[in-house]
Design an enzyme around this catalytic site. Structure first.
Site, PDB file in Angstrom:
ATOM      1  N   LYS A 168      72.862  40.119  12.286  1.00 39.46           N
ATOM      2  CA  LYS A 168      72.470  41.402  11.667  1.00 39.46           C
ATOM      3  C   LYS A 168      71.266  41.224  10.740  1.00 39.46           C
ATOM      4  O   LYS A 168      70.347  42.027  10.767  1.00 39.46           O
ATOM      5  CB  LYS A 168      73.617  42.004  10.838  1.00 39.46           C
ATOM      6  CG  LYS A 168      74.823  42.439  11.632  1.00 39.46           C
ATOM      7  CD  LYS A 168      75.791  43.230  10.765  1.00 39.46           C
ATOM      8  CE  LYS A 168      76.292  42.469   9.545  1.00 39.46           C
ATOM      9  NZ  LYS A 168      77.117  41.285   9.864  1.00 39.46           N
ATOM     10  N   ARG A 220      81.273  49.003   5.657  1.00 42.16           N
ATOM     11  CA  ARG A 220      82.143  47.936   6.129  1.00 42.16           C
ATOM     12  C   ARG A 220      83.599  48.355   6.118  1.00 42.16           C
ATOM     13  O   ARG A 220      84.461  47.568   6.494  1.00 42.16           O
ATOM     14  CB  ARG A 220      81.985  46.709   5.237  1.00 42.16           C
ATOM     15  CG  ARG A 220      81.071  45.623   5.815  1.00 42.16           C
ATOM     16  CD  ARG A 220      80.964  44.589   4.758  1.00 42.16           C
ATOM     17  NE  ARG A 220      80.656  43.262   5.169  1.00 42.16           N
ATOM     18  CZ  ARG A 220      79.464  42.692   5.026  1.00 42.16           C
ATOM     19  NH1 ARG A 220      78.447  43.388   4.604  1.00 42.16           N
ATOM     20  NH2 ARG A 220      79.292  41.422   5.319  1.00 42.16           N
ATOM     21  N   ARG A 259      73.245  28.258   8.853  1.00 40.63           N
ATOM     22  CA  ARG A 259      72.313  29.223   8.265  1.00 40.63           C
ATOM     23  C   ARG A 259      71.690  28.707   6.959  1.00 40.63           C
ATOM     24  O   ARG A 259      72.380  28.133   6.124  1.00 40.63           O
ATOM     25  CB  ARG A 259      73.125  30.489   7.991  1.00 40.63           C
ATOM     26  CG  ARG A 259      72.357  31.672   7.577  1.00 40.63           C
ATOM     27  CD  ARG A 259      73.001  32.916   8.065  1.00 40.63           C
ATOM     28  NE  ARG A 259      74.200  33.295   7.309  1.00 40.63           N
ATOM     29  CZ  ARG A 259      74.884  34.401   7.567  1.00 40.63           C
ATOM     30  NH1 ARG A 259      74.520  35.194   8.544  1.00 40.63           N
ATOM     31  NH2 ARG A 259      75.947  34.700   6.856  1.00 40.63           N
ATOM     32  N   ARG A 313      74.120  29.505   1.765  1.00 41.67           N
ATOM     33  CA  ARG A 313      74.916  30.406   0.920  1.00 41.67           C
ATOM     34  C   ARG A 313      76.301  29.827   0.653  1.00 41.67           C
ATOM     35  O   ARG A 313      76.932  29.286   1.560  1.00 41.67           O
ATOM     36  CB  ARG A 313      75.089  31.755   1.638  1.00 41.67           C
ATOM     37  CG  ARG A 313      73.953  32.699   1.407  1.00 41.67           C
ATOM     38  CD  ARG A 313      73.997  33.870   2.353  1.00 41.67           C
ATOM     39  NE  ARG A 313      75.290  34.548   2.425  1.00 41.67           N
ATOM     40  CZ  ARG A 313      75.516  35.597   3.207  1.00 41.67           C
ATOM     41  NH1 ARG A 313      74.549  36.079   3.972  1.00 41.67           N
ATOM     42  NH2 ARG A 313      76.689  36.183   3.237  1.00 41.67           N
ATOM     43  N   ARG A 358      86.089  35.534   6.216  1.00 42.14           N
ATOM     44  CA  ARG A 358      85.209  36.701   6.378  1.00 42.14           C
ATOM     45  C   ARG A 358      85.368  37.299   7.773  1.00 42.14           C
ATOM     46  O   ARG A 358      85.274  38.509   7.958  1.00 42.14           O
ATOM     47  CB  ARG A 358      83.752  36.304   6.103  1.00 42.14           C
ATOM     48  CG  ARG A 358      83.503  36.171   4.598  1.00 42.14           C
ATOM     49  CD  ARG A 358      82.224  35.429   4.288  1.00 42.14           C
ATOM     50  NE  ARG A 358      81.050  36.061   4.826  1.00 42.14           N
ATOM     51  CZ  ARG A 358      79.920  35.418   5.123  1.00 42.14           C
ATOM     52  NH1 ARG A 358      79.830  34.122   4.947  1.00 42.14           N
ATOM     53  NH2 ARG A 358      78.901  36.080   5.580  1.00 42.14           N
TER      54      ARG A 358
HETATM   55  P1  AMP Z   1      76.486  39.916   3.969  1.00 36.55           P
HETATM   56  O1  AMP Z   1      75.215  39.331   3.463  1.00 36.55           O
HETATM   57  O2  AMP Z   1      76.267  41.281   4.590  1.00 36.55           O
HETATM   58  O3  AMP Z   1      77.239  38.981   4.881  1.00 36.55           O
HETATM   59  O4  AMP Z   1      77.427  40.165   2.701  1.00 36.55           O
HETATM   60  C1  AMP Z   1      77.850  39.103   1.846  1.00 36.55           C
HETATM   61  C2  AMP Z   1      79.040  39.531   1.018  1.00 36.55           C
HETATM   62  O5  AMP Z   1      78.664  40.648   0.186  1.00 36.55           O
HETATM   63  C3  AMP Z   1      80.246  40.018   1.797  1.00 36.55           C
HETATM   64  O6  AMP Z   1      81.067  38.946   2.209  1.00 36.55           O
HETATM   65  C4  AMP Z   1      80.926  40.904   0.758  1.00 36.55           C
HETATM   66  O7  AMP Z   1      81.595  40.134  -0.230  1.00 36.55           O
HETATM   67  C5  AMP Z   1      79.746  41.569   0.079  1.00 36.55           C
HETATM   68  N1  AMP Z   1      79.354  42.838   0.766  1.00 36.55           N
HETATM   69  C6  AMP Z   1      78.172  43.099   1.388  1.00 36.55           C
HETATM   70  N2  AMP Z   1      78.155  44.348   1.873  1.00 36.55           N
HETATM   71  C7  AMP Z   1      79.348  44.901   1.563  1.00 36.55           C
HETATM   72  C8  AMP Z   1      79.954  46.161   1.800  1.00 36.55           C
HETATM   73  N3  AMP Z   1      79.318  47.134   2.496  1.00 36.55           N
HETATM   74  N4  AMP Z   1      81.205  46.363   1.328  1.00 36.55           N
HETATM   75  C9  AMP Z   1      81.853  45.418   0.614  1.00 36.55           C
HETATM   76  N5  AMP Z   1      81.359  44.200   0.365  1.00 36.55           N
HETATM   77  C10 AMP Z   1      80.119  43.925   0.837  1.00 36.55           C
END
Ligand code: AMP
Length: 224
Positions: free
Chosen positions: A13, A88, A127, A160, A171
């Site tokens: 993504k 999400r 990553r 990360r 996750r």
């Molecule tokens: P990502 O970079 O999109 O994988 O997001 C990293 C982390 O940020 C996720 O594992 C969540 O802890 C938090 N996060 C990002 N977007 C959301 C969302 N829309 N709702 C809730 N938590 C989020």
């Protein structure tokens, strides 16, 4: 046009969202990036979000919805937007629908990227991202020329904290339980749900996304 990028962690993504935003000249709202920068600058939101992110859990809906609402407010109403990593959960999707309805808009398309779990885990564990410009790399699939150094700006490449194997497995579970139900949610709306196989090279996925958007939503790259 409002487009949502949906898919499990590691499916691409972030990479495809950034490329697509550039190709189309749209705006991108990536909640994970916004949360990481809030955390790094030490804002209240960043502090509140940190513990959830470290565990691989979702940050509470009300925090995320407020964050997105604030960013949408800064955009012109005619601006086309790609949401990456949002919504999400079903309550987030409902909140987004309400916010968009207020300005006479709606979600037009949902791009669902898919890949098998073993591929996702390998991708996430490889990553790396640049601390300076944010460029993403993968030590298995898209390595930098010099280990640990960004090809674009010479910045430092980091892994990360929430990309360690245990947190990734969690996750993925969170994705299946809380985010995957969004596919059904959007299938019951006017939005077009468009599935694209993400288990291919970055360029192949990019082309497949462009083909699908042209076919399903008549969206074409600028100048194409
Ligand atoms: P990502 O970079 O999109 O994988 O997001 C990293 C982390 O940020 C996720 O594992 C969540 O802890 C938090 N996060 C990002 N977007 C959301 C969302 N829309 N709702 C809730 N938590 C989020």
């Amino acid at each position: 046009m409002v487009l949502i990028l949906l898919g499990p962690p590691g499916v691409g993504k972030g990479t495809q969202g950034a490329t697509l935003t550039e190709d189309l000249g749209w705006e991108r709202i990536a909640t994970g990036d916004l949360l990481r920068s809030a955390r790094d600058t030490g804002t209240d939101l960043g502090r509140a979000a940190q513990e959830y992110m470290d565990r691989g859990d979702l940050v509470p809906d009300e925090l995320i919805v407020a964050l997105v609402r604030e960013h949408l407010r800064e955009l012109d109403e005619a601006t086309s937007v790609i949401f990456d990593g949002f919504p999400r959960t079903v309550p987030q999707a409902e909140a987004l629908d309400a916010v968009l309805e207020d300005v006479g808009r709606r979600v037009d398309g949902v791009l669902l990227l898919t890949a098998p779990d073993d591929v996702l885990v390998k991708r996430v564990s490889g990553r790396r991202s640049c601390t300076e410009c944010g460029r993403l790399y993968n030590v298995f699939f898209d390595p930098p020329n010099v280990e640990g150094v960004c090809d674009v700006c010479g910045g430092n490449l980091v892994h990360r904290d929430d990309d360690d194997p245990e947190t990734v497995a969690h996750r993925l579970e969170v994705y299946r339980e809380q985010t995957e139900p969004l596919v059904k949610y959007y299938e019951h709306t006017e939005a077009r749900v468009i599935a694209v196989d993400g288990d291919r090279t970055m360029d192949e996925v990019r082309v497949a996304i462009h083909d699908a958007l042209a076919r399903e939503l008549d969206v074409r790259m600028e100048g194409a």
